[in-house]
Design a protein around this motif. Structure first.
Motif: not given
Length: 123
Positions: A44-50, A55-58, A66-73, A75-83
């Motif tokens: 299992r490998e790391f992809v992204a974190a927020i 305000d800080t991502t990794n 290619r990937f973007t991580v975001s969150r909507d607190n 809505m208690s939801t985190v997203y991973l947009e993969m392009n």
């Protein structure tokens, strides 16, 4: 906190997909959320974190650009947009949470895990 990942599916190479990680609990804003993935026969490998505030991502090197991580607190939801998905992005994707602020990339730093959502990229 309980986590539920969704949004996986079968997608042609080069296309996009957005994963969601919905969390239960009213303290979602105090947790860092990370995305990890595991391909068959691989670790299992790391992809992204927020960070908890968003305000800080990794990102792992393969995810940068290619990937973007975001969150909507609210809505208690985190997203991973993969392009620009590639065949090698095929894996079971997990979201995980840890109490704190720093979006670390170590699997062992995360205490709470959701079930995975399968992403399959076809040629």
């Amino acid at each position: 906190v309980q986590l539920q990942a969704s949004g996986g599916g079968l997608v042609p190479a080069g296309r996009s997909l957005r994963l969601s990680c919905a969390a239960s609990g009213r303290t979602f804003g105090t947790y860092v959320v990370g995305w990890f993935r595991q391909a068959p026969g691989k670790e299992r490998e790391f992809v992204a974190a927020i960070s908890n505030s968003g305000d800080t991502t990794n990102y792992a090197d393969f995810a940068k650009g290619r990937f973007t991580v975001s969150r909507d607190n609210a809505m208690s939801t985190v997203y991973l947009e993969m392009n620009s998905l590639k065949l090698e992005d095929t894996a079971l994707y997990f979201c995980a949470a840890r109490y704190g602020m720093e979006p670390r990339g170590r699997r062992d730093d995360y205490n709470y895990w959701g079930q995975g959502t399968q992403v399959t990229v076809s040629s």
